[in-house]
Design a protein around this motif. Structure first.
Motif, PDB file in Angstrom:
ATOM      1  N   THR A  76       0.581  -3.936  -3.858  1.00  0.00           N
ATOM      2  CA  THR A  76       1.507  -2.842  -3.561  1.00  0.00           C
ATOM      3  C   THR A  76       1.965  -2.095  -4.807  1.00  0.00           C
ATOM      4  O   THR A  76       2.433  -0.963  -4.704  1.00  0.00           O
ATOM      5  CB  THR A  76       2.715  -3.339  -2.752  1.00  0.00           C
ATOM      6  OG1 THR A  76       3.400  -4.348  -3.488  1.00  0.00           O
ATOM      7  CG2 THR A  76       2.278  -3.879  -1.396  1.00  0.00           C
ATOM      8  N   ASP A  77       1.808  -2.693  -5.977  1.00  0.00           N
ATOM      9  CA  ASP A  77       2.132  -1.983  -7.217  1.00  0.00           C
ATOM     10  C   ASP A  77       1.142  -0.852  -7.496  1.00  0.00           C
ATOM     11  O   ASP A  77       1.492   0.132  -8.151  1.00  0.00           O
ATOM     12  CB  ASP A  77       2.144  -2.930  -8.417  1.00  0.00           C
ATOM     13  CG  ASP A  77       3.426  -3.727  -8.528  1.00  0.00           C
ATOM     14  OD1 ASP A  77       4.394  -3.438  -7.795  1.00  0.00           O
ATOM     15  OD2 ASP A  77       3.455  -4.664  -9.355  1.00  0.00           O
ATOM     16  N   ILE A  78      -0.093  -1.000  -7.008  1.00  0.00           N
ATOM     17  CA  ILE A  78      -1.112   0.002  -7.347  1.00  0.00           C
ATOM     18  C   ILE A  78      -1.687   0.744  -6.138  1.00  0.00           C
ATOM     19  O   ILE A  78      -2.393   1.733  -6.316  1.00  0.00           O
ATOM     20  CB  ILE A  78      -2.266  -0.619  -8.172  1.00  0.00           C
ATOM     21  CG1 ILE A  78      -2.958  -1.736  -7.406  1.00  0.00           C
ATOM     22  CG2 ILE A  78      -1.765  -1.102  -9.524  1.00  0.00           C
ATOM     23  CD1 ILE A  78      -4.226  -2.257  -8.074  1.00  0.00           C
ATOM     24  N   MET A  79      -1.369   0.291  -4.915  1.00  0.00           N
ATOM     25  CA  MET A  79      -1.931   0.917  -3.723  1.00  0.00           C
ATOM     26  C   MET A  79      -0.925   0.956  -2.588  1.00  0.00           C
ATOM     27  O   MET A  79       0.024   0.176  -2.560  1.00  0.00           O
ATOM     28  CB  MET A  79      -3.160   0.143  -3.254  1.00  0.00           C
ATOM     29  CG  MET A  79      -4.316   0.170  -4.212  1.00  0.00           C
ATOM     30  SD  MET A  79      -5.729  -0.693  -3.525  1.00  0.00           S
ATOM     31  CE  MET A  79      -6.182  -1.683  -4.946  1.00  0.00           C
ATOM     32  N   ILE A  80      -1.207   1.866  -1.640  1.00  0.00           N
ATOM     33  CA  ILE A  80      -0.408   1.992  -0.423  1.00  0.00           C
ATOM     34  C   ILE A  80      -1.360   1.864   0.755  1.00  0.00           C
ATOM     35  O   ILE A  80      -2.387   2.557   0.807  1.00  0.00           O
ATOM     36  CB  ILE A  80       0.289   3.369  -0.359  1.00  0.00           C
ATOM     37  CG1 ILE A  80       1.169   3.601  -1.577  1.00  0.00           C
ATOM     38  CG2 ILE A  80       1.086   3.513   0.936  1.00  0.00           C
ATOM     39  CD1 ILE A  80       1.637   5.044  -1.748  1.00  0.00           C
TER      40      ILE A  80
END
Length: 140
Positions: free
Chosen positions: A15-19
């Motif tokens: 979740t830090d790099i993608m949604i």
């Protein structure tokens, strides 16, 4: 599933790099937060912790590739891509996934391999991420 894998664990590393955009038949589509290439996504196999496409049965492989093609077409149409780039590396993240990267002439890295993490990063607002996700979903 492998809890050491961010795609299996679906934890903060992910979740830090993608949604998450949506789940498809055998995969999950994610919008990459760094948006130098507008609409750039990652599609990850979600039925098991698989490292290589050859580990899938013929039927599983066909279903996954259908998901890849469906997502790539939606992204391409949504953002008018001149060409879709597909990246399937996994050296550091050994879980079956493809980077789906829309490219256009007169835009970054046309005619070359896309930058995984460009020097000049382009992050969006929450509203802009929502707009990009909705543009993709309309075409899925």
């Amino acid at each position: 599933m492998d809890t050491a894998c961010m795609y299996c664990a679906q934890d903060q590393r992910l979740t830090d790099i993608m949604i998450e955009v949506c789940t498809l038949e055998s995969s999950t589509l994610y919008l990459f937060k760094e948006q130098t290439y507008k609409g750039r996504c990652v599609i990850a196999y979600n039925k098991a912790h698989i490292q290589e496409i050859f580990e899938l049965s013929k039927e599983e492989r066909a279903t996954f590739i259908d998901d890849v093609a469906r997502a790539a077409k939606a992204i391409s149409v949504a953002f008018g891509a001149g060409k879709m780039n597909y990246g399937a590396y996994g050296d550091k993240m050994p879980h079956l996934h493809f980077h789906l990267v829309p490219k256009n002439e007169n835009a970054p890295k046309w005619g070359s391999t896309f930058d995984m993490m460009p020097d000049e990063k382009n992050y969006l607002t929450e509203a802009e991420y929502s707009e990009v996700i909705e543009a993709i979903k309309v075409h899925l």
